[in-house]
Motif scaffolding. Structure first.
Motif, PDB file in Angstrom:
ATOM      1  N   LEU A 126       0.875  -1.242  -0.117  1.00 19.10           N
ATOM      2  CA  LEU A 126       0.141   0.142  -0.041  1.00 19.10           C
ATOM      3  C   LEU A 126       0.742   1.230  -0.106  1.00 19.10           C
ATOM      4  N   PHE A 127       2.073   1.142   0.394  1.00 12.55           N
ATOM      5  CA  PHE A 127       2.877   2.278   0.331  1.00 12.55           C
ATOM      6  C   PHE A 127       3.377   2.626  -0.741  1.00 12.55           C
ATOM      7  N   GLU A 128       3.157   1.994  -2.026  1.00 13.29           N
ATOM      8  CA  GLU A 128       3.354   2.506  -3.420  1.00 13.29           C
ATOM      9  C   GLU A 128       2.246   3.514  -3.556  1.00 13.29           C
ATOM     10  N   GLY A 129       1.361   3.692  -2.892  1.00 13.23           N
ATOM     11  CA  GLY A 129       0.324   4.879  -3.064  1.00 13.23           C
ATOM     12  C   GLY A 129       0.540   5.825  -2.254  1.00 13.23           C
ATOM     13  N   THR A 130       1.698   5.936  -1.608  1.00 17.63           N
ATOM     14  CA  THR A 130       2.272   7.143  -0.957  1.00 17.63           C
ATOM     15  C   THR A 130       3.454   7.960  -1.326  1.00 17.63           C
ATOM     16  N   ASN A 131       4.026   8.720  -0.641  1.00 10.46           N
ATOM     17  CA  ASN A 131       5.228   9.296  -1.133  1.00 10.46           C
ATOM     18  C   ASN A 131       6.362   8.717  -0.282  1.00 10.46           C
ATOM     19  N   LEU A 132       6.303   7.618   0.605  1.00  6.70           N
ATOM     20  CA  LEU A 132       6.956   6.951   1.298  1.00  6.70           C
ATOM     21  C   LEU A 132       7.633   5.869   0.373  1.00  6.70           C
ATOM     22  N   SER A 133       8.979   5.313   0.645  1.00  6.27           N
ATOM     23  CA  SER A 133       9.513   4.417  -0.129  1.00  6.27           C
ATOM     24  C   SER A 133       8.991   3.119   0.175  1.00  6.27           C
ATOM     25  N   GLU A 134       8.641   2.104  -0.523  1.00  5.76           N
ATOM     26  CA  GLU A 134       8.191   0.750  -0.109  1.00  5.76           C
ATOM     27  C   GLU A 134       9.465  -0.228  -0.160  1.00  5.76           C
ATOM     28  N   GLY A 135      10.479   0.325  -0.136  1.00  5.78           N
ATOM     29  CA  GLY A 135      11.726  -0.483   0.019  1.00  5.78           C
ATOM     30  C   GLY A 135      12.202  -0.998  -1.122  1.00  5.78           C
ATOM     31  N   ARG A 136      11.632  -0.531  -2.300  1.00  8.13           N
ATOM     32  CA  ARG A 136      12.441  -0.993  -3.670  1.00  8.13           C
ATOM     33  C   ARG A 136      13.854  -0.424  -3.851  1.00  8.13           C
ATOM     34  N   GLY A 137      14.690  -1.173  -4.218  1.00  2.00           N
ATOM     35  CA  GLY A 137      15.990  -0.652  -4.273  1.00  2.00           C
ATOM     36  C   GLY A 137      16.847  -1.022  -3.086  1.00  2.00           C
ATOM     37  N   THR A 138      16.227  -1.637  -2.187  1.00  2.44           N
ATOM     38  CA  THR A 138      17.062  -2.294  -0.977  1.00  2.44           C
ATOM     39  C   THR A 138      16.742  -3.820  -1.063  1.00  2.44           C
ATOM     40  N   THR A 139      17.469  -4.590  -0.284  1.00  6.65           N
ATOM     41  CA  THR A 139      17.641  -6.016  -0.206  1.00  6.65           C
ATOM     42  C   THR A 139      16.234  -6.286   0.669  1.00  6.65           C
ATOM     43  N   ARG A 140      15.618  -5.521   1.139  1.00  4.08           N
ATOM     44  CA  ARG A 140      14.227  -6.012   2.028  1.00  4.08           C
ATOM     45  C   ARG A 140      12.907  -5.111   1.346  1.00  4.08           C
ATOM     46  N   PRO A 141      12.842  -5.141   0.067  1.00  5.43           N
ATOM     47  CA  PRO A 141      11.681  -4.595  -0.237  1.00  5.43           C
ATOM     48  C   PRO A 141      10.382  -4.810   0.448  1.00  5.43           C
ATOM     49  N   GLU A 179       9.486  -4.732   3.468  1.00  5.98           N
ATOM     50  CA  GLU A 179       9.830  -5.088   4.912  1.00  5.98           C
ATOM     51  C   GLU A 179      10.455  -3.431   5.302  1.00  5.98           C
ATOM     52  N   LEU A 180      11.271  -2.703   4.489  1.00  2.00           N
ATOM     53  CA  LEU A 180      11.929  -1.621   4.948  1.00  2.00           C
ATOM     54  C   LEU A 180      10.953  -0.299   4.228  1.00  2.00           C
ATOM     55  N   LEU A 181      10.450   0.552   5.043  1.00  6.60           N
ATOM     56  CA  LEU A 181       9.764   1.448   4.561  1.00  6.60           C
ATOM     57  C   LEU A 181      10.062   2.822   5.223  1.00  6.60           C
ATOM     58  N   GLY A 182      10.164   3.756   4.151  1.00  2.00           N
ATOM     59  CA  GLY A 182      10.590   5.123   4.775  1.00  2.00           C
ATOM     60  C   GLY A 182      10.564   6.394   3.930  1.00  2.00           C
ATOM     61  N   ALA A 183      11.129   7.807   4.571  1.00  2.00           N
ATOM     62  CA  ALA A 183      11.253   8.702   3.685  1.00  2.00           C
ATOM     63  C   ALA A 183      12.138   9.785   4.572  1.00  2.00           C
ATOM     64  N   GLU A 184      12.660  10.547   3.510  1.00  3.64           N
ATOM     65  CA  GLU A 184      13.613  11.767   4.406  1.00  3.64           C
ATOM     66  C   GLU A 184      12.583  12.419   5.434  1.00  3.64           C
ATOM     67  N   GLY A 185      13.150  12.586   6.729  1.00  4.33           N
ATOM     68  CA  GLY A 185      12.635  13.153   7.474  1.00  4.33           C
ATOM     69  C   GLY A 185      11.651  12.411   8.611  1.00  4.33           C
ATOM     70  N   VAL A 186      11.592  11.297   8.195  1.00  2.00           N
ATOM     71  CA  VAL A 186      10.975  10.160   9.399  1.00  2.00           C
ATOM     72  C   VAL A 186      12.002   9.788  10.327  1.00  2.00           C
ATOM     73  N   ASP A 187      11.598   9.801  11.338  1.00  6.04           N
ATOM     74  CA  ASP A 187      12.501   9.355  12.646  1.00  6.04           C
ATOM     75  C   ASP A 187      11.960   8.367  13.342  1.00  6.04           C
ATOM     76  N   ARG A 188      12.552   8.264  14.644  1.00  5.88           N
ATOM     77  CA  ARG A 188      12.137   7.182  15.744  1.00  5.88           C
ATOM     78  C   ARG A 188      10.797   6.993  15.924  1.00  5.88           C
ATOM     79  N   HIS A 189       9.965   8.002  15.728  1.00  7.13           N
ATOM     80  CA  HIS A 189       8.536   8.308  16.437  1.00  7.13           C
ATOM     81  C   HIS A 189       7.502   7.282  15.653  1.00  7.13           C
ATOM     82  N   TRP A 190       7.968   7.137  14.516  1.00  2.09           N
ATOM     83  CA  TRP A 190       6.867   6.079  13.733  1.00  2.09           C
ATOM     84  C   TRP A 190       7.097   4.821  14.045  1.00  2.09           C
TER      85      TRP A 190
END
Length: 411
Positions: free
Chosen positions: A267-282, A284-295
């Motif tokens: 579902l994160f394909e539908g957002t401006n966050l990365s759904e982990g494509r381009g990593t070894t754990r697509p 399973e890894l989700l994120g974006a610039e500015g996201v920190d420990r609070h999520w």
């Protein structure tokens, strides 16, 4: 949905359903055999006298990791004359949204036809031009509505009917079990190649069961359909119980663990966050610039069953945020039997929006195509919590589960 029409099932299929082992204790004595295993062991009798074309990709392998096209091509008992490649291609060289085009396979000399983004009469014309009598489908699915291979199945069934071809589905396991259908059911106004028809986001079916459902509920004119079931598969089995080699069905589906989370975190394909494509754990890894420990902290506070979230930092090598270090979460499933991937995906969307001021949906509202409804997006935007969003699709899901039950082939 209109009243069901039963798909044509072979006598061998019916016998296999009756004879299939349904307890973990029985399986060591009855190892899983795929539809292809059973077809080959029967000397390809189902295909006798037919010119055969196979819709497949790198996942169409035997237990000893040989490709079924190579096996069939070398066997005089079957007349294999064509191969049809889906998204990513027959040999799997193309990335998401790509295919390999028309070429002759160097290993076998067989003509390979491209099915990607073809449907209806144009795809029927491909089957006609190939000269085959029977179209065989054998691709490993991952259990999510928006994984395109099941819609390749649907489109090929429709096209085979238009071209006057038989259609045979060789079954393989649902790698994340077939225990239950989960998530929102697609509304027809959101039909695309990531969801042609109203099924649940995590459908809980095998490809042979889906083929029967498609034929009975959705195809205007059913195709002459035959299915070859597995033996030795239980609906509660995860992929590692099969003993089969895992071949990535697509470049960003590297492991069965990816498939386990995919029906939620895609579902994160539908957002401006990365759904982990381009990593070894697509996925399973989700994120974006500015996201920190609070999520991660907020997601863990949800106490979602079977899963924990770790604060994570990574730099995708392609796709969103290519080459930039971003923050987010890693999804860690510790109890896969209790884990609900769709509820987890919703919980992550809810908490991402609440903890990161930069959260946004893709401008094209791709999230509505993935969920099959506007409801998930609008409820999250209105401040709804995870349980409230999940409650919003239960009536549609209950109706789908009732229809689904009539097409299941395994206990």
């Amino acid at each position: 949905m209109r009243p069901s029409r039963r798909a044509v099932i072979t006598a061998a299929t019916a016998a296999a359903v009756a004879a299939a082992p349904h307890s973990a204790a029985a399986r060591p004595h009855h190892p899983l055999r795929t539809g292809f295993d059973r077809l080959a062991r029967d000397g390809y009798a189902l295909l006798d006298g037919q010119k055969v074309g196979v819709v497949t990709n790198p996942t169409g392998v035997t237990r000893d990791a040989r490709h079924i096209v190579d096996v069939m091509h070398a066997d005089d008992r079957v007349r294999l004359t064509a191969v049809f490649g889906p998204e990513h291609g027959f040999r799997g060289t193309a990335q998401a949204g790509g295919s390999e085009g028309r070429y002759d396979d160097p290993a076998t000399g067989l003509p390979v036809y491209d099915t990607y983004l073809k449907s209806g009469r144009p795809l029927a014309d491909v089957f006609t031009a190939s000269g085959v009598d029977t179209v065989v489908f054998d691709i490993q699915d991952v259990g999510a509505r928006f994984y395109t291979y099941i819609w390749t199945l649907y489109d090929c069934m429709e096209a085979a009917q238009l071209a006057g071809k038989r259609f045979v589905v060789l079954d393989r396991p649902n790698p994340v079990t077939g225990r239950a259908a989960l998530g929102p059911v697609l509304h027809k106004e959101f039909a695309t190649f990531v969801g042609r028809q109203p099924i649940a986001q995590a459908h809980g079916m095998t490809v042979a069961e889906l083929a029967r459902l498609f034929n009975g509920e959705f195809l205007t004119d059913p195709v002459p359909l035959e299915t070859v079931t597995m033996s030795g598969w239980d609906r509660s089995d995860f992929y590692d119980a099969s003993g089969l080699p895992w071949v990535p069905p697509s470049p960003n589906m590297p492991t069965p663990e990816t498939a386990l989370v995919y029906s939620g975190t895609c579902l994160f394909e539908g957002t401006n966050l990365s759904e982990g494509r381009g990593t070894t754990r697509p996925f399973e890894l989700l994120g974006a610039e500015g996201v920190d420990r609070h999520w991660a902290a907020a997601a863990n506070e949800l106490a979602l069953p079977g899963v924990r979230f770790r604060e994570a930092y990574f730099a995708p090598t392609f796709s969103k945020f290519q080459g930039r270090t971003i923050g987010g979460v890693q999804v860690h499933v510790h109890d896969r039997a209790a884990f609900d991937p769709v509820r987890t995906g919703i919980g992550l969307l809810v908490t991402a929006r609440r903890t990161w001021s930069g959260f946004a949906w893709r401008p094209d509202n791709w999230i509505d195509k993935l969920t099959g409804t506007t409801r998930v997006r609008t409820m999250i935007d209105a401040g709804a919590g995870t349980d409230e969003v999940v409650a919003g699709w239960q009536a549609d899901l209950a109706a789908f589960r009732r229809v689904r039950r009539g097409y299941l082939l395994y206990r």
